[in-house]
Write a protein that holds these residues in place. Structure first.
Motif, PDB file in Angstrom:
ATOM      1  N   VAL A 176       9.303   9.487  -4.404  1.00  0.00           N
ATOM      2  CA  VAL A 176       9.341   9.846  -2.973  1.00  0.00           C
ATOM      3  C   VAL A 176      10.094   8.756  -2.212  1.00  0.00           C
ATOM      4  CG1 VAL A 176       7.911  10.242  -0.920  1.00  0.00           C
ATOM      5  CG2 VAL A 176       7.133  11.042  -3.176  1.00  0.00           C
ATOM      6  N   PRO A 177      11.266   9.064  -1.645  1.00  0.00           N
ATOM      7  CA  PRO A 177      11.963   8.023  -0.895  1.00  0.00           C
ATOM      8  C   PRO A 177      11.207   7.638   0.359  1.00  0.00           C
ATOM      9  CG  PRO A 177      13.118  10.129  -0.700  1.00  0.00           C
ATOM     10  CD  PRO A 177      11.992  10.341  -1.667  1.00  0.00           C
ATOM     11  N   ARG A 178      11.234   6.334   0.669  1.00  0.00           N
ATOM     12  CA  ARG A 178      10.612   5.840   1.899  1.00  0.00           C
ATOM     13  C   ARG A 178      11.712   5.694   2.939  1.00  0.00           C
ATOM     14  NH1 ARG A 178       7.263   6.250  -2.540  1.00  0.00           N
ATOM     15  NH2 ARG A 178       5.246   5.234  -2.176  1.00  0.00           N
ATOM     16  N   ILE A 179      11.530   6.363   4.070  1.00  0.00           N
ATOM     17  CA  ILE A 179      12.522   6.360   5.141  1.00  0.00           C
ATOM     18  C   ILE A 179      11.924   5.576   6.307  1.00  0.00           C
ATOM     19  CG2 ILE A 179      13.952   7.856   6.606  1.00  0.00           C
ATOM     20  CD1 ILE A 179      14.199   8.359   3.556  1.00  0.00           C
ATOM     21  N   TYR A 180      12.636   4.581   6.792  1.00  0.00           N
ATOM     22  CA  TYR A 180      12.083   3.717   7.846  1.00  0.00           C
ATOM     23  C   TYR A 180      12.615   4.126   9.207  1.00  0.00           C
ATOM     24  CZ  TYR A 180      10.341   1.359   3.862  1.00  0.00           C
ATOM     25  OH  TYR A 180       9.679   1.113   2.684  1.00  0.00           O
ATOM     26  N   ILE A 181      11.693   4.379  10.124  1.00  0.00           N
ATOM     27  CA  ILE A 181      12.105   4.865  11.449  1.00  0.00           C
ATOM     28  C   ILE A 181      11.591   3.918  12.531  1.00  0.00           C
ATOM     29  CG2 ILE A 181      12.280   7.271  10.767  1.00  0.00           C
ATOM     30  CD1 ILE A 181       9.509   7.720  11.879  1.00  0.00           C
ATOM     31  N   GLU A 196       4.380  -9.212  -8.183  1.00  0.00           N
ATOM     32  CA  GLU A 196       4.494  -8.881  -6.756  1.00  0.00           C
ATOM     33  C   GLU A 196       4.920 -10.102  -5.948  1.00  0.00           C
ATOM     34  OE1 GLU A 196       1.155  -5.263  -6.481  1.00  0.00           O
ATOM     35  OE2 GLU A 196       0.741  -7.190  -5.513  1.00  0.00           O
ATOM     36  N   ALA A 197       4.366 -11.242  -6.291  1.00  0.00           N
ATOM     37  CA  ALA A 197       4.676 -12.467  -5.537  1.00  0.00           C
ATOM     38  C   ALA A 197       6.158 -12.813  -5.654  1.00  0.00           C
ATOM     39  CB  ALA A 197       3.816 -13.615  -6.038  1.00  0.00           C
ATOM     40  N   VAL A 198       6.696 -12.718  -6.878  1.00  0.00           N
ATOM     41  CA  VAL A 198       8.109 -13.045  -7.107  1.00  0.00           C
ATOM     42  C   VAL A 198       8.986 -12.066  -6.340  1.00  0.00           C
ATOM     43  CG1 VAL A 198       9.925 -13.063  -8.874  1.00  0.00           C
ATOM     44  CG2 VAL A 198       7.715 -14.168  -9.323  1.00  0.00           C
ATOM     45  N   SER A 199       8.592 -10.801  -6.365  1.00  0.00           N
ATOM     46  CA  SER A 199       9.351  -9.779  -5.673  1.00  0.00           C
ATOM     47  C   SER A 199       9.297  -9.978  -4.149  1.00  0.00           C
ATOM     48  CB  SER A 199       8.813  -8.424  -6.118  1.00  0.00           C
ATOM     49  OG  SER A 199       9.256  -7.422  -5.302  1.00  0.00           O
ATOM     50  N   VAL A 200       8.137 -10.315  -3.624  1.00  0.00           N
ATOM     51  CA  VAL A 200       8.020 -10.576  -2.183  1.00  0.00           C
ATOM     52  C   VAL A 200       8.833 -11.818  -1.807  1.00  0.00           C
ATOM     53  CG1 VAL A 200       6.418 -11.358  -0.365  1.00  0.00           C
ATOM     54  CG2 VAL A 200       5.824  -9.393  -1.795  1.00  0.00           C
ATOM     55  N   ARG A 201       8.860 -12.818  -2.670  1.00  0.00           N
ATOM     56  CA  ARG A 201       9.616 -14.034  -2.380  1.00  0.00           C
ATOM     57  C   ARG A 201      11.100 -13.727  -2.141  1.00  0.00           C
ATOM     58  NH1 ARG A 201       8.322 -17.520   0.238  1.00  0.00           N
ATOM     59  NH2 ARG A 201       6.859 -18.784  -0.924  1.00  0.00           N
ATOM     60  N   GLU A 202      11.643 -12.705  -2.820  1.00  0.00           N
ATOM     61  CA  GLU A 202      13.048 -12.342  -2.612  1.00  0.00           C
ATOM     62  C   GLU A 202      13.297 -11.821  -1.201  1.00  0.00           C
ATOM     63  OE1 GLU A 202      14.489 -10.484  -6.363  1.00  0.00           O
ATOM     64  OE2 GLU A 202      13.952 -12.609  -6.626  1.00  0.00           O
ATOM     65  N   HIS A 203      12.263 -11.228  -0.588  1.00  0.00           N
ATOM     66  CA  HIS A 203      12.443 -10.696   0.769  1.00  0.00           C
ATOM     67  C   HIS A 203      12.131 -11.741   1.817  1.00  0.00           C
ATOM     68  CE1 HIS A 203      12.588  -6.831  -1.127  1.00  0.00           C
ATOM     69  NE2 HIS A 203      11.374  -6.977  -1.601  1.00  0.00           N
ATOM     70  N   CYS A 204      11.382 -12.742   1.446  1.00  0.00           N
ATOM     71  CA  CYS A 204      10.931 -13.667   2.486  1.00  0.00           C
ATOM     72  C   CYS A 204      11.003 -15.094   1.963  1.00  0.00           C
ATOM     73  CB  CYS A 204       9.559 -13.208   2.985  1.00  0.00           C
ATOM     74  SG  CYS A 204       8.108 -14.035   2.474  1.00  0.00           S
ATOM     75  N   TYR A 223       0.836  -1.204   0.000  1.00  0.00           N
ATOM     76  CA  TYR A 223       0.000   0.000   0.000  1.00  0.00           C
ATOM     77  C   TYR A 223       0.879   1.266   0.000  1.00  0.00           C
ATOM     78  CZ  TYR A 223      -4.096  -2.945   1.253  1.00  0.00           C
ATOM     79  OH  TYR A 223      -5.097  -3.892   1.277  1.00  0.00           O
ATOM     80  N   GLY A 224       1.955   1.205  -0.783  1.00  0.00           N
ATOM     81  CA  GLY A 224       2.829   2.374  -0.910  1.00  0.00           C
ATOM     82  C   GLY A 224       3.865   2.502   0.195  1.00  0.00           C
ATOM     83  N   HIS A 225       3.873   1.570   1.148  1.00  0.00           N
ATOM     84  CA  HIS A 225       4.794   1.693   2.288  1.00  0.00           C
ATOM     85  C   HIS A 225       6.153   1.036   2.026  1.00  0.00           C
ATOM     86  CE1 HIS A 225       0.918   2.601   4.027  1.00  0.00           C
ATOM     87  NE2 HIS A 225       1.441   2.919   5.188  1.00  0.00           N
ATOM     88  N   GLY A 226       6.263   0.285   0.919  1.00  0.00           N
ATOM     89  CA  GLY A 226       7.528  -0.376   0.576  1.00  0.00           C
ATOM     90  C   GLY A 226       7.534  -1.821   1.038  1.00  0.00           C
ATOM     91  N   GLU A 227       7.345  -2.751   0.104  1.00  0.00           N
ATOM     92  CA  GLU A 227       7.103  -4.154   0.493  1.00  0.00           C
ATOM     93  C   GLU A 227       8.311  -4.804   1.171  1.00  0.00           C
ATOM     94  OE1 GLU A 227       6.353  -6.066  -3.320  1.00  0.00           O
ATOM     95  OE2 GLU A 227       8.498  -6.235  -3.634  1.00  0.00           O
ATOM     96  N   GLY A 228       9.544  -4.405   0.779  1.00  0.00           N
ATOM     97  CA  GLY A 228      10.740  -5.050   1.322  1.00  0.00           C
ATOM     98  C   GLY A 228      10.831  -4.907   2.838  1.00  0.00           C
ATOM     99  N   GLU A 229      10.855  -3.660   3.284  1.00  0.00           N
ATOM    100  CA  GLU A 229      10.994  -3.392   4.718  1.00  0.00           C
ATOM    101  C   GLU A 229       9.773  -3.869   5.501  1.00  0.00           C
ATOM    102  OE1 GLU A 229      13.506  -1.989   6.445  1.00  0.00           O
ATOM    103  OE2 GLU A 229      14.795  -1.716   4.691  1.00  0.00           O
TER     104      GLU A 229
END
Ligand SMILES: *Cc1c(COP(=O)(O)O)cnc(C)c1O
Length: 376
Positions: free
Chosen positions: A371-376, A69-77, A43-49
């Motif tokens: 827009v860069p997503r910055i994780y805090i 999306e599924a293939v991309s998510v599989r790389e993170h998890c 939802y725009g929050h950045g699937e990796g993090e």
């Protein structure tokens, strides 16, 4: 906070995400597990993090909208169960197998074609259209529906693990809508039970989305497909949430220039704003190319020094102008909060959405890739 250049950026609070998940889990019945919906780049929050954080806090099920999306998510998890909610063309059957992805099957034909193209076995959940009218098996009685499901289950190269449906009006408190939702839920439960009667025990039957979890919580949904409330937004801005959640995303930018303009001076394209008296305006480094909608022209507000300031004139591609007359001392370089909290004030994506006739979902999904997503 990671390094970034200050122009327009989104701050994503992983703590708020965790707190939201904890509250949601506590309120689901023990029979339902969270399936985190992270389609559209979470939802725009950045699937990796988002995916990493969710795995860290023990989420095992993920849902996306399509194969990319599924293939991309599989790389993170590596270990998560990933369900594709939408259609995947049968020619990609092998990729589903290679990445160990569960496919939502929309019809007997879809299932047969997938099976035809598979080498080993494709894992799937069967989608039933119980009233959303979008995708899925459609029958006016459950026994016909179960007949079709049985045919799918009998296909050689499919491994059917569940059935699911999608609620169309679970976010409404209108009586007709509540009846409609209950009939959708009854339908899918009847299908599941009828399968059991025929000796078919599937691991999963699921229908709760965020609105379902908030307003139609019940124990029969083995998974709750939670999207918008995990990000701290409302399924329906008009309806109160049953528990307090925190918006995860904030959108910020900076002031590029402050100046005083005189009565009769115009601001921005189309000369839609004309100063009625001398006012102080601040130009801000965000625009519709960042996903800050042009429909907020002369409507939106932003926070500077914890105060609400009105947008004057049209939102441009890269810039907006605020009336900052109420601020005594304001300078270039100061931070402006378009979405989020500043002091006592908060502007939510839901509030912005209601200003221009959309929903919070579209606001956060629409924050653009520049827009860069910055994780805090
Ligand atoms: C997007 C989606 C969800 C999540 O919806 P929220 O309202 O964000 O919880 C659940 N199920 C399906 C089929 C979806 O497409």
């Amino acid at each position: 906070m990671e390094p970034y250049r200050k122009r327009a950026w989104a701050e994503i609070s992983l703590n708020s995400l965790e707190e939201n998940i904890n509250i949601i889990r506590k309120n689901l019945l023990p029979q339902s597990e969270v399936m985190a919906v992270i389609k559209a780049d979470a939802y725009g929050h950045g699937e990796g993090e988002i995916c990493h954080k969710l795995e860290q806090i023990g989420i095992k099920y993920f849902a996306v909208s399509n194969l990319d999306e599924a293939v991309s998510v599989r790389e993170h998890c590596d270990n998560g169960e990933i369900l594709i909610l939408g259609y995947t063309p049968p020619e990609y059957a092998e990729e589903l197998e290679n990445y160990n992805i569960i496919q939502g099957v929309v019809s007997l034909k879809h299932a047969a074609d997938l099976s035809e193209n598979a080498r080993g076995k494709i894992r799937c959940h069967i989608k039933i259209d119980t009233g959303m009218g979008r995708i899925g098996l459609k029958h006016y009685n459950t026994s016909d529906c179960v007949d079709e499901i049985e045919k799918i289950i009998n296909l050689q190269k499919l491994s059917v693990e569940g059935v699911y449906t999608h609620l169309a009006v679970a976010d409404s408190d209108n009586e007709d809508d509540i009846t409609y939702t209950n009939s959708q839920i009854d339908y899918i439960i009847n299908v599941y039970n009828e399968l059991k009667n025929r000796g078919i025990n599937l691991s999963h039957v699921h229908y709760l989305n965020s609105a379902g979890a908030c307003y139609h919580n019940n124990q029969n949904s083995t998974l709750a497909r939670i999207g918008i409330i995990m990000y701290g937004l409302h399924p329906n801005y008009e309806m109160e949430l049953p528990y307090e959640l925190k918006p995860v995303l904030a959108l910020k930018a900076i002031i590029s220039q402050v100046k005083v303009i005189n009565e009769g001076d115009f601001v921005s394209y189309g000369r839609t704003f004309c100063a009625k008296s001398s006012i102080k305006v601040a130009t801000v480094t965000v625009g519709y190319a960042d996903g800050y909608s042009r429909l907020l022209s002369s409507k939106g507000e932003a926070l500077v020094q914890g105060q609400r300031c009105k947008i004057v004139g049209r939102v441009c591609m890269d810039q907006i102008v605020l009336d900052v007359s109420n601020l005594a001392d304001v300078h270039a370089g100061e931070i402006v909060t378009l979405i989020g909290r500043d002091g006592e004030e908060i502007i939510t994506a839901d509030e912005l959405a209601s200003l221009y006739g959309t929903i919070g979902y579209e606001v956060v999904c629409g924050i653009s890739k520049r827009v860069p997503r910055i994780y805090i």
